[in-house]
Scaffold this active site. Sequence first.
Site, PDB file in Angstrom:
ATOM      1  N   ASP A  51       0.846  -1.195   0.000  1.00  0.00           N
ATOM      2  CA  ASP A  51       0.000   0.000   0.000  1.00  0.00           C
ATOM      3  C   ASP A  51       0.885   1.249   0.000  1.00  0.00           C
ATOM      4  O   ASP A  51       2.099   1.156   0.170  1.00  0.00           O
ATOM      5  CB  ASP A  51      -0.953   0.007   1.202  1.00  0.00           C
ATOM      6  N   ASP A  53       1.480   4.960   1.532  1.00  0.00           N
ATOM      7  CA  ASP A  53       1.171   5.969   2.547  1.00  0.00           C
ATOM      8  C   ASP A  53       1.799   7.299   2.141  1.00  0.00           C
ATOM      9  O   ASP A  53       2.921   7.336   1.649  1.00  0.00           O
ATOM     10  CB  ASP A  53       1.717   5.544   3.914  1.00  0.00           C
ATOM     11  N   ASP A 130       9.690   3.981  13.151  1.00  0.00           N
ATOM     12  CA  ASP A 130      10.326   2.902  13.905  1.00  0.00           C
ATOM     13  C   ASP A 130      11.745   2.553  13.448  1.00  0.00           C
ATOM     14  O   ASP A 130      12.684   2.614  14.227  1.00  0.00           O
ATOM     15  CB  ASP A 130       9.434   1.649  13.967  1.00  0.00           C
TER      16      ASP A 130
HETATM   17  P1  ATP Z   1       4.050  -2.980   5.232  1.00  0.00           P
HETATM   18  O1  ATP Z   1       4.705  -3.381   3.966  1.00  0.00           O
HETATM   19  O2  ATP Z   1       3.843  -4.112   6.162  1.00  0.00           O
HETATM   20  O3  ATP Z   1       2.818  -2.145   5.054  1.00  0.00           O
HETATM   21  P2  ATP Z   1       5.112  -0.626   6.414  1.00  0.00           P
HETATM   22  O4  ATP Z   1       6.534  -0.200   6.649  1.00  0.00           O
HETATM   23  O5  ATP Z   1       4.323   0.207   5.473  1.00  0.00           O
HETATM   24  O6  ATP Z   1       5.159  -2.116   5.971  1.00  0.00           O
HETATM   25  P3  ATP Z   1       3.025  -0.171   8.309  1.00  0.00           P
HETATM   26  O7  ATP Z   1       2.671  -0.977   9.483  1.00  0.00           O
HETATM   27  O8  ATP Z   1       2.082  -0.082   7.162  1.00  0.00           O
HETATM   28  O9  ATP Z   1       4.432  -0.701   7.831  1.00  0.00           O
HETATM   29  O10 ATP Z   1       3.356   1.286   8.846  1.00  0.00           O
HETATM   30  C1  ATP Z   1       3.637   2.365   7.960  1.00  0.00           C
HETATM   31  C2  ATP Z   1       4.785   3.192   8.493  1.00  0.00           C
HETATM   32  O11 ATP Z   1       4.426   3.795   9.727  1.00  0.00           O
HETATM   33  C3  ATP Z   1       6.064   2.425   8.782  1.00  0.00           C
HETATM   34  O12 ATP Z   1       6.858   2.281   7.625  1.00  0.00           O
HETATM   35  C4  ATP Z   1       6.718   3.290   9.832  1.00  0.00           C
HETATM   36  O13 ATP Z   1       7.399   4.355   9.253  1.00  0.00           O
HETATM   37  C5  ATP Z   1       5.533   3.834  10.613  1.00  0.00           C
HETATM   38  N1  ATP Z   1       5.212   2.994  11.790  1.00  0.00           N
HETATM   39  C6  ATP Z   1       4.361   1.953  11.829  1.00  0.00           C
HETATM   40  N2  ATP Z   1       4.298   1.414  13.053  1.00  0.00           N
HETATM   41  C7  ATP Z   1       5.117   2.143  13.829  1.00  0.00           C
HETATM   42  C8  ATP Z   1       5.481   2.102  15.204  1.00  0.00           C
HETATM   43  N3  ATP Z   1       4.995   1.168  16.019  1.00  0.00           N
HETATM   44  N4  ATP Z   1       6.364   3.036  15.642  1.00  0.00           N
HETATM   45  C9  ATP Z   1       6.858   3.989  14.821  1.00  0.00           C
HETATM   46  N5  ATP Z   1       6.560   4.064  13.526  1.00  0.00           N
HETATM   47  C10 ATP Z   1       5.709   3.160  13.011  1.00  0.00           C
HETATM   48 MG    MG Z   2       2.225  -0.110   4.961  1.00  0.00          MG
END
Ligand code: ATP
Ligand code: MG
Length: 420
Positions: A51, A53, A130
């Site tokens: 996805d 963001d 994170d």
């Molecule tokens: P995915 O491919 O699983 O979607 P993602 O990196 O996009 O991986 P998400 O859970 O969708 O992970 O979260 C989006 C973003 O938000 C992360 O890339 C990170 O920058 C931030 N984020 C998510 N969870 C946390 C957290 N617990 N603490 C700090 N930042 C976070």
């Molecule tokens: Mg994501």
Amino acid sequence: MVLERPEHSVSRRFISDAALKVLYRLDKAGYEAYLVGGAVRDLLLGGRPKDFDIVTDARPEQMRKLFRNSRIIGRRFRLVHVLFGNEIVEVATFRRDPDPRRQRGRGSNELLVTSDNTYGTPREDAFRRDFTVNALFYRIHDFSVVDYVGGLDDLDQRMIRVIGEPAVRYQEDPVRMLRACEFAGRLGFDIERETLDAIREQRREIHKAAPARLVEELLQLLGCGRAEPAFEWASDSGLLESLIPEARDILEGRGRGAGFARLFGVLDRWVQEGAELSEGFLVAALLAPSVINRRLRLERRRELSRPEVQEIASDAVAALMSRFQLSNVRRDRAYEILETLQRLIEPIPDKERAAWAICWRPSFREALDLFELLRESSDGGGAEILEAWREIADQAPPRQRAKSGGKKSGGRRRPRRKRR
Ligand code: ATP
Ligand code: MG
């Protein structure tokens, strides 16, 4: 550090049209607009993001005016969902870490953040994230990649590294420890030394995380297609010990009964081959080895009554529920699959109708899949039983007077709803 357009591999070809439209419209209206998070990471790695963001300096109300097809969501931190057909693009305003002192003062995660001072700059927004590889920004205005935290180096070195002081960041949000293992497993990365050491030190903090968030991470882990390496990281760092002993037992192939050490590996293969597995199924798969082994142990002593057999499944689900907050739907589904699984390993009923009745259970297909998963994960037999059940199911007439229009449900080739 900024990589100009020719210096990086992020191509707009792999960004969804919807996300591009949002980015362009924000930019045209004079706002800063970036793609962030997992999408930038995955694009730089040459993968296809799940996805997209977006972050911007536009406030939610300003975005609402810019996008007619949008709505503001979230109470704690307001985000905007822009809708394009069935695709939703999530757009957030730059934010920074809320003051940790205030957070503690409230004594819960329910910190209500409404005032403007939670909004931040792009830099602050990067530092609240994170891991370094999750904090890269792709700026639509000039197609550059902006790195405030050293994420590009860590991507090159294939390394998961916490932004800031690991122990502090884990105390703020213990779920990050599990996420480190998940990303390392999923991406095939290493975990940087201090990031990993701090998990070992802080691992007991994981119990302070909200069970509802933990369960989302657990389901991600199970269904990501790289569950085995992710759980291995979690095991090495000590996280599984008290949080998910079921997974540790699987990895170690132990229990005095049959070992299912390959369960996660087989699950990963199925997911990589495109199997659509329900969340109830994933939970049932995690619990199945302990259910089967407990049953075999008890049965060695005496025959079990039906309620006793059911109790084995409900105990396993209840034990998991004490650490994770499963929704009723997931819980009931997992229980039903485990209960039906146990019917499948019992002798097939002589009476045709009794056998059909088992096939008519809504959880039958998934229980059969679970049977197959367990079979492939162990060296145990059972091929003939599995085949026999498949034949019975093929021959069984449609259920008479079925509720809900006789709709069959479950089965691993069926598409599931998108996970939220
Ligand atoms: P995915 O491919 O699983 O979607 P993602 O990196 O996009 O991986 P998400 O859970 O969708 O992970 O979260 C989006 C973003 O938000 C992360 O890339 C990170 O920058 C931030 N984020 C998510 N969870 C946390 C957290 N617990 N603490 C700090 N930042 C976070
Ligand atoms: Mg994501």
